[in-house]
Design a protein around this motif. Structure first.
Motif, PDB file in Angstrom:
ATOM      1  N   SER A 114       0.816  -1.224   0.000  1.00  0.00           N
ATOM      2  CA  SER A 114       0.000   0.000   0.000  1.00  0.00           C
ATOM      3  C   SER A 114       0.847   1.270   0.000  1.00  0.00           C
ATOM      4  CB  SER A 114      -0.945  -0.001   1.206  1.00  0.00           C
ATOM      5  OG  SER A 114      -0.223   0.166   2.409  1.00  0.00           O
ATOM      6  N   HIS A 115       2.127   1.151   0.317  1.00  0.00           N
ATOM      7  CA  HIS A 115       3.013   2.324   0.360  1.00  0.00           C
ATOM      8  C   HIS A 115       3.813   2.514  -0.926  1.00  0.00           C
ATOM      9  CE1 HIS A 115       1.930   2.579   4.492  1.00  0.00           C
ATOM     10  NE2 HIS A 115       2.672   1.558   4.885  1.00  0.00           N
ATOM     11  N   ILE A 116       3.648   1.608  -1.880  1.00  0.00           N
ATOM     12  CA  ILE A 116       4.402   1.681  -3.131  1.00  0.00           C
ATOM     13  C   ILE A 116       3.488   2.193  -4.241  1.00  0.00           C
ATOM     14  CG2 ILE A 116       5.677   0.343  -4.865  1.00  0.00           C
ATOM     15  CD1 ILE A 116       6.465  -1.597  -2.640  1.00  0.00           C
ATOM     16  N   LYS A 117       4.009   3.102  -5.051  1.00  0.00           N
ATOM     17  CA  LYS A 117       3.258   3.615  -6.204  1.00  0.00           C
ATOM     18  C   LYS A 117       3.008   2.492  -7.207  1.00  0.00           C
ATOM     19  CE  LYS A 117       5.191   8.283  -6.345  1.00  0.00           C
ATOM     20  NZ  LYS A 117       6.025   9.205  -7.136  1.00  0.00           N
ATOM     21  N   ASN A 118       1.982   2.658  -8.027  1.00  0.00           N
ATOM     22  CA  ASN A 118       1.777   1.723  -9.128  1.00  0.00           C
ATOM     23  C   ASN A 118       3.007   1.749 -10.022  1.00  0.00           C
ATOM     24  OD1 ASN A 118      -0.776   0.878  -8.337  1.00  0.00           O
ATOM     25  ND2 ASN A 118      -1.745   2.624  -9.344  1.00  0.00           N
ATOM     26  N   SER A 119       3.473   0.599 -10.381  1.00  0.00           N
ATOM     27  CA  SER A 119       4.690   0.335 -11.145  1.00  0.00           C
ATOM     28  C   SER A 119       5.961   0.625 -10.335  1.00  0.00           C
ATOM     29  CB  SER A 119       4.717   1.058 -12.499  1.00  0.00           C
ATOM     30  OG  SER A 119       5.019   2.418 -12.358  1.00  0.00           O
ATOM     31  N   GLY A 120       5.797   0.804  -9.024  1.00  0.00           N
ATOM     32  CA  GLY A 120       6.950   0.943  -8.135  1.00  0.00           C
ATOM     33  C   GLY A 120       7.534  -0.424  -7.808  1.00  0.00           C
ATOM     34  N   ASN A 121       8.696  -0.423  -7.175  1.00  0.00           N
ATOM     35  CA  ASN A 121       9.424  -1.665  -6.919  1.00  0.00           C
ATOM     36  C   ASN A 121       9.681  -1.894  -5.440  1.00  0.00           C
ATOM     37  OD1 ASN A 121      10.397  -2.616  -9.738  1.00  0.00           O
ATOM     38  ND2 ASN A 121      10.772  -0.421  -9.714  1.00  0.00           N
ATOM     39  N   ILE A 122       9.656  -3.164  -5.059  1.00  0.00           N
ATOM     40  CA  ILE A 122      10.123  -3.586  -3.745  1.00  0.00           C
ATOM     41  C   ILE A 122      11.423  -4.345  -3.976  1.00  0.00           C
ATOM     42  CG2 ILE A 122       8.722  -5.689  -3.777  1.00  0.00           C
ATOM     43  CD1 ILE A 122       8.515  -5.429  -0.699  1.00  0.00           C
ATOM     44  N   ILE A 123      12.407  -4.082  -3.145  1.00  0.00           N
ATOM     45  CA  ILE A 123      13.711  -4.730  -3.266  1.00  0.00           C
ATOM     46  C   ILE A 123      14.033  -5.361  -1.916  1.00  0.00           C
ATOM     47  CG2 ILE A 123      16.160  -4.384  -3.742  1.00  0.00           C
ATOM     48  CD1 ILE A 123      15.247  -1.903  -5.429  1.00  0.00           C
ATOM     49  N   LEU A 124      14.019  -6.692  -1.881  1.00  0.00           N
ATOM     50  CA  LEU A 124      14.258  -7.447  -0.650  1.00  0.00           C
ATOM     51  C   LEU A 124      15.690  -7.949  -0.598  1.00  0.00           C
ATOM     52  CD1 LEU A 124      11.079  -9.690  -0.759  1.00  0.00           C
ATOM     53  CD2 LEU A 124      11.518  -7.959   0.960  1.00  0.00           C
ATOM     54  N   PHE A 125      16.331  -7.799   0.543  1.00  0.00           N
ATOM     55  CA  PHE A 125      17.659  -8.346   0.783  1.00  0.00           C
ATOM     56  C   PHE A 125      17.498  -9.614   1.610  1.00  0.00           C
ATOM     57  CE2 PHE A 125      18.566  -4.153  -0.506  1.00  0.00           C
ATOM     58  CZ  PHE A 125      19.915  -4.053  -0.813  1.00  0.00           C
ATOM     59  N   LEU A 126      17.844 -10.767   1.030  1.00  0.00           N
ATOM     60  CA  LEU A 126      17.731 -12.053   1.711  1.00  0.00           C
ATOM     61  C   LEU A 126      19.105 -12.678   1.873  1.00  0.00           C
ATOM     62  CD1 LEU A 126      14.676 -13.570  -0.203  1.00  0.00           C
ATOM     63  CD2 LEU A 126      14.663 -12.337   1.966  1.00  0.00           C
ATOM     64  N   PRO A 127      19.296 -13.470   2.933  1.00  0.00           N
ATOM     65  CA  PRO A 127      20.594 -14.144   3.102  1.00  0.00           C
ATOM     66  C   PRO A 127      20.930 -14.993   1.879  1.00  0.00           C
ATOM     67  CG  PRO A 127      19.224 -14.441   5.039  1.00  0.00           C
ATOM     68  CD  PRO A 127      18.368 -13.803   3.995  1.00  0.00           C
ATOM     69  N   LYS A 128      22.181 -14.986   1.528  1.00  0.00           N
ATOM     70  CA  LYS A 128      22.673 -15.717   0.357  1.00  0.00           C
ATOM     71  C   LYS A 128      22.512 -17.228   0.559  1.00  0.00           C
ATOM     72  CE  LYS A 128      25.408 -14.851  -3.256  1.00  0.00           C
ATOM     73  NZ  LYS A 128      25.204 -13.717  -4.061  1.00  0.00           N
ATOM     74  N   ASP A 129      22.184 -17.921  -0.522  1.00  0.00           N
ATOM     75  CA  ASP A 129      22.165 -19.383  -0.583  1.00  0.00           C
ATOM     76  C   ASP A 129      21.149 -20.047   0.338  1.00  0.00           C
ATOM     77  OD1 ASP A 129      24.182 -19.287  -2.514  1.00  0.00           O
ATOM     78  OD2 ASP A 129      25.737 -19.249  -0.960  1.00  0.00           O
ATOM     79  N   ASP A 130      20.039 -19.382   0.636  1.00  0.00           N
ATOM     80  CA  ASP A 130      18.961 -20.007   1.388  1.00  0.00           C
ATOM     81  C   ASP A 130      17.777 -20.162   0.428  1.00  0.00           C
ATOM     82  OD1 ASP A 130      16.915 -20.821   3.091  1.00  0.00           O
ATOM     83  OD2 ASP A 130      17.571 -19.507   4.731  1.00  0.00           O
ATOM     84  N   LEU A 131      17.818 -21.247  -0.345  1.00  0.00           N
ATOM     85  CA  LEU A 131      16.831 -21.481  -1.396  1.00  0.00           C
ATOM     86  C   LEU A 131      15.412 -21.563  -0.850  1.00  0.00           C
ATOM     87  CD1 LEU A 131      16.400 -21.913  -4.397  1.00  0.00           C
ATOM     88  CD2 LEU A 131      16.793 -24.350  -4.045  1.00  0.00           C
ATOM     89  N   LYS A 132      15.236 -22.221   0.293  1.00  0.00           N
ATOM     90  CA  LYS A 132      13.897 -22.351   0.877  1.00  0.00           C
ATOM     91  C   LYS A 132      13.321 -20.980   1.241  1.00  0.00           C
ATOM     92  CE  LYS A 132      11.192 -24.507   4.409  1.00  0.00           C
ATOM     93  NZ  LYS A 132      10.881 -25.657   5.132  1.00  0.00           N
ATOM     94  N   LEU A 133      14.136 -20.135   1.873  1.00  0.00           N
ATOM     95  CA  LEU A 133      13.688 -18.794   2.243  1.00  0.00           C
ATOM     96  C   LEU A 133      13.346 -17.984   0.995  1.00  0.00           C
ATOM     97  CD1 LEU A 133      13.259 -16.731   4.538  1.00  0.00           C
ATOM     98  CD2 LEU A 133      15.640 -16.039   4.202  1.00  0.00           C
ATOM     99  N   LYS A 134      14.176 -18.069  -0.004  1.00  0.00           N
ATOM    100  CA  LYS A 134      13.931 -17.360  -1.267  1.00  0.00           C
ATOM    101  C   LYS A 134      12.601 -17.796  -1.877  1.00  0.00           C
ATOM    102  CE  LYS A 134      15.869 -17.096  -5.865  1.00  0.00           C
ATOM    103  NZ  LYS A 134      16.966 -17.508  -6.715  1.00  0.00           N
ATOM    104  N   GLU A 135      12.342 -19.097  -1.886  1.00  0.00           N
ATOM    105  CA  GLU A 135      11.078 -19.605  -2.437  1.00  0.00           C
ATOM    106  C   GLU A 135       9.867 -19.128  -1.631  1.00  0.00           C
ATOM    107  OE1 GLU A 135      11.610 -23.856  -2.651  1.00  0.00           O
ATOM    108  OE2 GLU A 135      12.912 -23.703  -4.416  1.00  0.00           O
TER     109      GLU A 135
END
Length: 171
Positions: A114-135
């Motif tokens: 709700s805080h992002i404009k239409n066509s805006g982007n979210i950029i998430l930083f996730l720990p490297k090499d955690d495939l389950k978390l990424k999924e």
């Protein structure tokens, strides 16, 4: 948050077009490298930058370092809040560097959506090499109506997932 490489931060910020009135949001729990670069970047380009901080200790330091009413505002935030942004503004880019508890990820994404404009982007930083978390995050992004989901491998310690908010897409 583990350290981030300055060169990779510069590459990531290269996706932000230099348009007037661009607004940047960061939700952070203690890492300073990206926040310092976002502050510099916002000042240089005359963007608005809202730094929402979850960690009390970092907030106490950051309100002195980052606050500049002209372009950079620092707020204390809790995940339980009804809204993460007090003002009726929407952001072009939301950088999520805080560790989000898995049990609230969909609720969190709905609030951020709700805080992002239409066509805006979210950029998430996730720990490297955690495939389950990424999924899990990928599926949650789809479930909360984000589209054009991609991952970017540019940091040593983090995997980046970027997604777009599009008006009228979804259920």
């Amino acid at each position: 948050m583990k350290s981030l490489e300055k060169k990779a931060i510069e590459q990531l910020l290269s996706i932000v077009p230099n348009y007037p009135a661009t607004r940047l949001l960061e939700i952070n729990d203690g890492g300073e490298e990206l926040s310092l670069e976002l502050k510099r970047f916002a000042k240089e380009r005359e963007f608005e930058y809202l730094l929402n901080i979850v960690d009390d200790e970092f907030y106490n330091r950051a309100k002195e370092i980052y606050s500049d009413g002209n372009f950079c505002i620092v707020h204390k935030m809790k995940f339980e809040q009804r809204r993460y942004v007090n003002m009726a503004k929407q952001f072009d880019f939301a950088f999520i560097t805080a560790s989000i508890p898995l049990e609230i990820r969909e609720e969190f994404l709905k609030k951020v959506h709700s805080h992002i404009k239409n066509s805006g982007n979210i950029i998430l930083f996730l720990p490297k090499d955690d495939l389950k978390l990424k999924e899990l995050w990928w599926q949650s992004l789809e479930d909360t109506l984000f589209v054009a989901i991609n991952n970017i491998d540019m940091f040593k310690n983090y995997e980046i997932i970027i997604a777009k908010k599009m008006h009228g897409w979804g259920k």
